[in-house]
Write a protein that holds these residues in place. Structure first.
Motif, PDB file in Angstrom:
ATOM      1  N   ASP A  67       0.827  -1.211   0.000  1.00 40.32           N
ATOM      2  CA  ASP A  67       0.000   0.000   0.000  1.00 40.32           C
ATOM      3  C   ASP A  67       0.859   1.258   0.000  1.00 40.32           C
ATOM      4  O   ASP A  67       0.592   2.198  -0.732  1.00 40.32           O
ATOM      5  N   GLU A  68       1.897   1.263   0.849  1.00 37.61           N
ATOM      6  CA  GLU A  68       2.789   2.430   0.895  1.00 37.61           C
ATOM      7  C   GLU A  68       3.520   2.618  -0.431  1.00 37.61           C
ATOM      8  O   GLU A  68       3.719   3.744  -0.881  1.00 37.61           O
ATOM      9  N   LEU A  69       3.909   1.511  -1.045  1.00 35.51           N
ATOM     10  CA  LEU A  69       4.659   1.588  -2.305  1.00 35.51           C
ATOM     11  C   LEU A  69       3.834   2.232  -3.412  1.00 35.51           C
ATOM     12  O   LEU A  69       4.338   3.052  -4.166  1.00 35.51           O
ATOM     13  N   ILE A  70       2.580   1.863  -3.482  1.00 36.07           N
ATOM     14  CA  ILE A  70       1.760   2.362  -4.588  1.00 36.07           C
ATOM     15  C   ILE A  70       0.862   3.514  -4.190  1.00 36.07           C
ATOM     16  O   ILE A  70       0.040   3.972  -4.981  1.00 36.07           O
ATOM     17  N   ASP A  71       1.009   4.017  -2.958  1.00 40.37           N
ATOM     18  CA  ASP A  71       0.164   5.108  -2.487  1.00 40.37           C
ATOM     19  C   ASP A  71       0.690   6.443  -2.997  1.00 40.37           C
ATOM     20  O   ASP A  71       1.449   7.128  -2.352  1.00 40.37           O
ATOM     21  N   PHE A  72       0.303   6.784  -4.198  1.00 41.32           N
ATOM     22  CA  PHE A  72       0.576   8.102  -4.735  1.00 41.32           C
ATOM     23  C   PHE A  72      -0.775   8.749  -4.944  1.00 41.32           C
ATOM     24  O   PHE A  72      -1.799   8.086  -4.919  1.00 41.32           O
ATOM     25  N   ASP A  73      -0.789  10.019  -5.106  1.00 41.36           N
ATOM     26  CA  ASP A  73      -2.048  10.757  -5.119  1.00 41.36           C
ATOM     27  C   ASP A  73      -2.714  10.696  -6.488  1.00 41.36           C
ATOM     28  O   ASP A  73      -2.584  11.599  -7.304  1.00 41.36           O
ATOM     29  N   LEU A  74      -3.447   9.608  -6.733  1.00 41.24           N
ATOM     30  CA  LEU A  74      -4.109   9.400  -8.005  1.00 41.24           C
ATOM     31  C   LEU A  74      -5.145  10.475  -8.281  1.00 41.24           C
ATOM     32  O   LEU A  74      -5.285  10.942  -9.404  1.00 41.24           O
ATOM     33  N   GLU A  75      -5.859  10.908  -7.247  1.00 44.05           N
ATOM     34  CA  GLU A  75      -6.887  11.934  -7.441  1.00 44.05           C
ATOM     35  C   GLU A  75      -6.274  13.227  -7.975  1.00 44.05           C
ATOM     36  O   GLU A  75      -6.792  13.821  -8.911  1.00 44.05           O
ATOM     37  N   VAL A  76      -5.167  13.642  -7.386  1.00 50.29           N
ATOM     38  CA  VAL A  76      -4.495  14.856  -7.851  1.00 50.29           C
ATOM     39  C   VAL A  76      -4.013  14.668  -9.282  1.00 50.29           C
ATOM     40  O   VAL A  76      -4.166  15.551 -10.122  1.00 50.29           O
ATOM     41  N   GLN A  77      -3.461  13.497  -9.585  1.00 49.57           N
ATOM     42  CA  GLN A  77      -2.985  13.222 -10.936  1.00 49.57           C
ATOM     43  C   GLN A  77      -4.142  13.297 -11.925  1.00 49.57           C
ATOM     44  O   GLN A  77      -4.004  13.873 -13.006  1.00 49.57           O
ATOM     45  N   GLU A  78      -5.285  12.729 -11.572  1.00 48.78           N
ATOM     46  CA  GLU A  78      -6.439  12.756 -12.467  1.00 48.78           C
ATOM     47  C   GLU A  78      -6.921  14.188 -12.700  1.00 48.78           C
ATOM     48  O   GLU A  78      -7.292  14.556 -13.820  1.00 48.78           O
ATOM     49  N   ILE A  79      -6.911  15.005 -11.656  1.00 47.86           N
ATOM     50  CA  ILE A  79      -7.327  16.403 -11.795  1.00 47.86           C
ATOM     51  C   ILE A  79      -6.360  17.146 -12.713  1.00 47.86           C
ATOM     52  O   ILE A  79      -6.781  17.893 -13.599  1.00 47.86           O
ATOM     53  N   GLN A  80      -5.062  16.920 -12.512  1.00 46.64           N
ATOM     54  CA  GLN A  80      -4.069  17.587 -13.359  1.00 46.64           C
ATOM     55  C   GLN A  80      -4.239  17.180 -14.821  1.00 46.64           C
ATOM     56  O   GLN A  80      -4.149  18.022 -15.716  1.00 46.64           O
ATOM     57  N   GLU A  81      -4.498  15.902 -15.075  1.00 44.06           N
ATOM     58  CA  GLU A  81      -4.696  15.443 -16.442  1.00 44.06           C
ATOM     59  C   GLU A  81      -5.959  16.053 -17.044  1.00 44.06           C
ATOM     60  O   GLU A  81      -5.979  16.426 -18.218  1.00 44.06           O
ATOM     61  N   ALA A  82      -7.023  16.167 -16.244  1.00 45.95           N
ATOM     62  CA  ALA A  82      -8.267  16.771 -16.730  1.00 45.95           C
ATOM     63  C   ALA A  82      -8.039  18.234 -17.093  1.00 45.95           C
ATOM     64  O   ALA A  82      -8.538  18.716 -18.118  1.00 45.95           O
ATOM     65  N   ILE A  83      -7.267  18.954 -16.276  1.00 40.34           N
ATOM     66  CA  ILE A  83      -6.962  20.360 -16.552  1.00 40.34           C
ATOM     67  C   ILE A  83      -6.200  20.480 -17.871  1.00 40.34           C
ATOM     68  O   ILE A  83      -6.515  21.325 -18.707  1.00 40.34           O
ATOM     69  N   GLU A  84      -5.207  19.613 -18.064  1.00 36.85           N
ATOM     70  CA  GLU A  84      -4.399  19.663 -19.286  1.00 36.85           C
ATOM     71  C   GLU A  84      -5.235  19.391 -20.537  1.00 36.85           C
ATOM     72  O   GLU A  84      -4.972  19.940 -21.599  1.00 36.85           O
ATOM     73  N   LYS A  85      -6.263  18.548 -20.408  1.00 38.11           N
ATOM     74  CA  LYS A  85      -7.073  18.157 -21.559  1.00 38.11           C
ATOM     75  C   LYS A  85      -8.212  19.129 -21.844  1.00 38.11           C
ATOM     76  O   LYS A  85      -8.836  19.047 -22.898  1.00 38.11           O
ATOM     77  N   THR A  86      -8.493  20.046 -20.924  1.00 37.49           N
ATOM     78  CA  THR A  86      -9.634  20.936 -21.082  1.00 37.49           C
ATOM     79  C   THR A  86      -9.260  22.142 -21.937  1.00 37.49           C
ATOM     80  O   THR A  86      -8.314  22.865 -21.640  1.00 37.49           O
ATOM     81  N   ARG A  87     -10.020  22.344 -22.997  1.00 33.08           N
ATOM     82  CA  ARG A  87      -9.777  23.469 -23.900  1.00 33.08           C
ATOM     83  C   ARG A  87     -10.232  24.772 -23.241  1.00 33.08           C
ATOM     84  O   ARG A  87     -11.161  24.802 -22.447  1.00 33.08           O
ATOM     85  N   ASP A  88      -9.584  25.881 -23.624  1.00 30.94           N
ATOM     86  CA  ASP A  88      -9.920  27.192 -23.075  1.00 30.94           C
ATOM     87  C   ASP A  88     -11.381  27.556 -23.334  1.00 30.94           C
ATOM     88  O   ASP A  88     -12.023  28.179 -22.502  1.00 30.94           O
ATOM     89  N   GLU A  89     -11.907  27.146 -24.493  1.00 30.09           N
ATOM     90  CA  GLU A  89     -13.301  27.471 -24.818  1.00 30.09           C
ATOM     91  C   GLU A  89     -14.256  26.829 -23.808  1.00 30.09           C
ATOM     92  O   GLU A  89     -15.276  27.412 -23.444  1.00 30.09           O
ATOM     93  N   VAL A  90     -13.933  25.640 -23.354  1.00 30.70           N
ATOM     94  CA  VAL A  90     -14.768  24.947 -22.361  1.00 30.70           C
ATOM     95  C   VAL A  90     -14.622  25.623 -21.002  1.00 30.70           C
ATOM     96  O   VAL A  90     -15.614  25.864 -20.314  1.00 30.70           O
ATOM     97  N   VAL A  91     -13.397  25.942 -20.634  1.00 33.28           N
ATOM     98  CA  VAL A  91     -13.141  26.595 -19.351  1.00 33.28           C
ATOM     99  C   VAL A  91     -13.918  27.903 -19.254  1.00 33.28           C
ATOM    100  O   VAL A  91     -14.491  28.228 -18.210  1.00 33.28           O
ATOM    101  N   ASP A  92     -13.969  28.652 -20.357  1.00 35.38           N
ATOM    102  CA  ASP A  92     -14.672  29.937 -20.360  1.00 35.38           C
ATOM    103  C   ASP A  92     -16.176  29.779 -20.152  1.00 35.38           C
ATOM    104  O   ASP A  92     -16.844  30.714 -19.716  1.00 35.38           O
ATOM    105  N   LYS A  93     -16.735  28.627 -20.472  1.00 36.29           N
ATOM    106  CA  LYS A  93     -18.170  28.393 -20.329  1.00 36.29           C
ATOM    107  C   LYS A  93     -18.567  27.974 -18.907  1.00 36.29           C
ATOM    108  O   LYS A  93     -19.747  27.986 -18.567  1.00 36.29           O
ATOM    109  N   ILE A  94     -17.599  27.588 -18.101  1.00 35.16           N
ATOM    110  CA  ILE A  94     -17.901  27.077 -16.758  1.00 35.16           C
ATOM    111  C   ILE A  94     -18.159  28.231 -15.799  1.00 35.16           C
ATOM    112  O   ILE A  94     -17.388  29.188 -15.742  1.00 35.16           O
TER     113      ILE A  94
END
Length: 151
Positions: A59-86
């Motif tokens: 558990d300690e070996l593989i306990d990295f912050d997957l939630e944060v990683q997923e959020i960062q990936e979602a941010i990178e994939k989100t186009r500016d046009e979509v961000v402006d609509k939120i």
């Protein structure tokens, strides 16, 4: 933190080289390198052996912050046009209700004028465009907030 970086940190903490790990796990040094650079993933048996080798739980070996990683990936994939609509205030007010009600409680105009002045100051002193000045100011504010939370 990405899994590969977490594996690298665990190995370093255990005082082992990639060659040491490779020899003890029966894989190549290149394989260990690929795990640590997120090119490939170790299988579950290798992960268990690695955890034992590093004297930590699986558990300690593989306990990295997957939630944060997923959020960062979602941010990178989100186009500016979509961000402006939120409607960010509406979205965040579900978690922080103060965002939905402060407009009726706070005279925001003096704060808005001061923020505008700070943005103009960043633009004039450093040549930032409007967006960059806002991002810098937001980052400074986040740093101040983190510092205050520690008190």
């Amino acid at each position: 933190m990405q899994l590969g970086n977490h594996l690298f940190q665990a190995r370093k903490k255990a005082g082992l080289s990639q060659e040491d790990v490779a020899e003890k796990l029966g894989v190549s040094q290149q394989t260990v390198s690929k795990w640590e650079t997120d090119e490939t993933l170790p299988d579950i048996r290798q992960s268990k052996k690695m955890a034992l080798l590093y004297k930590i739980s699986l558990d300690e070996l593989i306990d990295f912050d997957l939630e944060v990683q997923e959020i960062q990936e979602a941010i990178e994939k989100t186009r500016d046009e979509v961000v402006d609509k939120i409607d960010w205030t509406k979205a965040w007010s579900k978690k922080y209700p103060i965002l939905a009600r402060y407009q009726g409680e706070v005279d925001a105009a003096p704060y808005a004028r001061e923020i505008s002045r700070l943005l103009d100051d960043l633009k004039a002193k450093y040549g930032y465009n409007e967006l960059d000045a806002m991002l810098v100011l937001k980052d400074i504010l986040a740093g101040v907030w983190k510092g205050r939370k520690k008190r």
